[in-house]
Motif scaffolding. Structure first.
Motif, short mmCIF file in Angstrom:
data_model
loop_
_atom_site.label_atom_id
_atom_site.label_comp_id
_atom_site.label_asym_id
_atom_site.label_seq_id
_atom_site.Cartn_x
_atom_site.Cartn_y
_atom_site.Cartn_z
N THR A 155 -61.67 131.16 109.09
CA THR A 155 -62.30 131.10 110.36
C THR A 155 -62.33 129.73 110.82
O THR A 155 -61.83 128.85 110.35
CB THR A 155 -63.81 131.84 110.27
OG1 THR A 155 -64.52 130.64 109.76
CG2 THR A 155 -63.93 132.84 109.62
N SER A 156 -62.97 129.53 112.14
CA SER A 156 -62.92 128.33 112.75
C SER A 156 -63.98 127.51 112.20
O SER A 156 -64.31 126.32 112.67
CB SER A 156 -63.02 128.64 114.20
OG SER A 156 -61.93 128.96 114.77
N LEU A 157 -64.93 127.91 111.35
CA LEU A 157 -66.13 127.16 110.81
C LEU A 157 -65.67 126.51 109.64
O LEU A 157 -65.54 127.20 108.62
CB LEU A 157 -67.24 128.25 110.65
CG LEU A 157 -67.89 128.68 111.90
CD1 LEU A 157 -69.00 129.87 111.66
CD2 LEU A 157 -68.25 127.58 112.84
N GLY A 158 -65.35 125.30 109.62
CA GLY A 158 -65.20 124.42 108.56
C GLY A 158 -66.35 123.76 107.99
O GLY A 158 -67.37 123.38 108.84
N TYR A 159 -66.43 123.51 106.52
CA TYR A 159 -67.61 122.96 106.13
C TYR A 159 -67.15 121.43 105.42
O TYR A 159 -65.88 121.58 104.71
CB TYR A 159 -68.27 123.71 105.10
CG TYR A 159 -68.66 125.37 105.69
CD1 TYR A 159 -69.92 125.13 106.16
CD2 TYR A 159 -67.78 126.13 105.88
CE1 TYR A 159 -70.37 126.24 106.97
CE2 TYR A 159 -68.13 127.25 106.31
CZ TYR A 159 -69.46 127.33 107.08
OH TYR A 159 -69.83 128.57 107.51
N SER A 160 -67.97 120.40 105.32
CA SER A 160 -67.48 119.42 104.68
C SER A 160 -68.21 119.35 103.15
O SER A 160 -68.99 120.11 103.04
CB SER A 160 -68.25 118.18 105.42
OG SER A 160 -69.89 118.17 105.46
N ALA A 161 -68.05 118.45 102.50
CA ALA A 161 -68.44 118.27 101.18
C ALA A 161 -69.92 117.94 101.33
O ALA A 161 -70.61 118.26 100.13
CB ALA A 161 -67.92 117.14 100.41
N SER A 162 -70.42 117.63 102.47
CA SER A 162 -71.89 117.54 102.42
C SER A 162 -72.64 118.52 103.13
O SER A 162 -73.97 118.47 103.26
CB SER A 162 -72.33 115.98 103.24
OG SER A 162 -71.78 116.02 104.45
N GLY A 163 -72.18 119.63 103.33
CA GLY A 163 -72.73 120.90 103.82
C GLY A 163 -72.70 120.60 105.35
O GLY A 163 -73.30 121.75 105.95
#
Length: 214
Positions: free
Chosen positions: A120-128
């Motif tokens: 999806t277009s929702l990406g997450y970083s390592a920090s949440g």
């Protein structure tokens, strides 16, 4: 484009700078809403027939066992990671992100098991942190990481036009009248990357897989 209506409903106007959406709090909420709805529709469509019981319960159904026609759909916040676009040319893109890394090994494992992987277009970083990443970029970066032989877009957007491949006199033709590029060979894709690399301060960083081999 699907997120524009919810953004306006929240009393805000979508802001596009340099072809990239500025994702403020209202925009991010709209993207989360639309992404959830689309994901549910895709999963429902691919699940048809999966739980069909032997003999069926519908009138006139055969007594012979029926094999489910549905497929497993896998989506996860760990299939690719994102990072913020940040501030470009004085514009703070807020929660707009770009692909940082695609976990090709994990995706290949799911594909080898017969599943469909949904990004999806929702990406997450390592920090949440959650970011709105353009779907066309997610698809392109995933295709590059997976070493896909083809990348097919099904969209109403005018993604690539012949004027972007260096056509003479293209600037005099209105954007909505310029011919679309229906397909490209590898050499043409590299030409397009060079086109954007010459016009964008971040193109090379966004598309490392597309660069010419050393």
């Amino acid at each position: 484009a699907r997120a524009a209506a919810p953004v306006r409903a929240a009393g805000a106007e979508p802001q596009i700078v340099g072809g990239r959406r500025v994702s403020d709090a209202n925009t991010l909420r709209a993207v989360q809403q639309v992404s959830g709805e689309v994901r549910a529709r895709v999963e429902a469509a691919l699940a048809r027939g999966r739980h069909a019981p032997p003999g069926g319960s519908e009138r006139g159904a055969s007594s012979a066992p029926r094999l489910g026609a549905g497929v497993d759909v896998v989506t996860s916040n760990a299939l690719y990671s994102a990072q913020p676009v940040g501030v470009l040319s004085g514009v703070d893109f807020k929660s707009t992100g770009e692909v940082r890394r695609v976990d090709a090994d994990k995706i290949h494992a799911y594909l080898d098991g017969g599943a469909v992987v949904l990004l999806t277009s929702l990406g997450y970083s390592a920090s949440g942190e959650v970011y709105n990443v353009p779907a066309v970029e997610v698809a392109a970066r995933a295709a590059g990481a997976l070493k896909a032989s083809k990348l097919i877009y099904l969209t109403g957007a005018r993604l690539v036009m012949h004027s972007q491949l260096g056509g003479a006199g293209a600037s005099a033709v209105p954007v909505d009248q310029r011919p679309l590029v229906q397909s490209m060979r590898l050499a043409e894709a590299r030409e397009l990357v060079r086109h954007w690399d010459a016009r964008s301060e971040v193109a090379a960083a966004r598309l490392p897989e597309a660069a010419d081999p050393a």
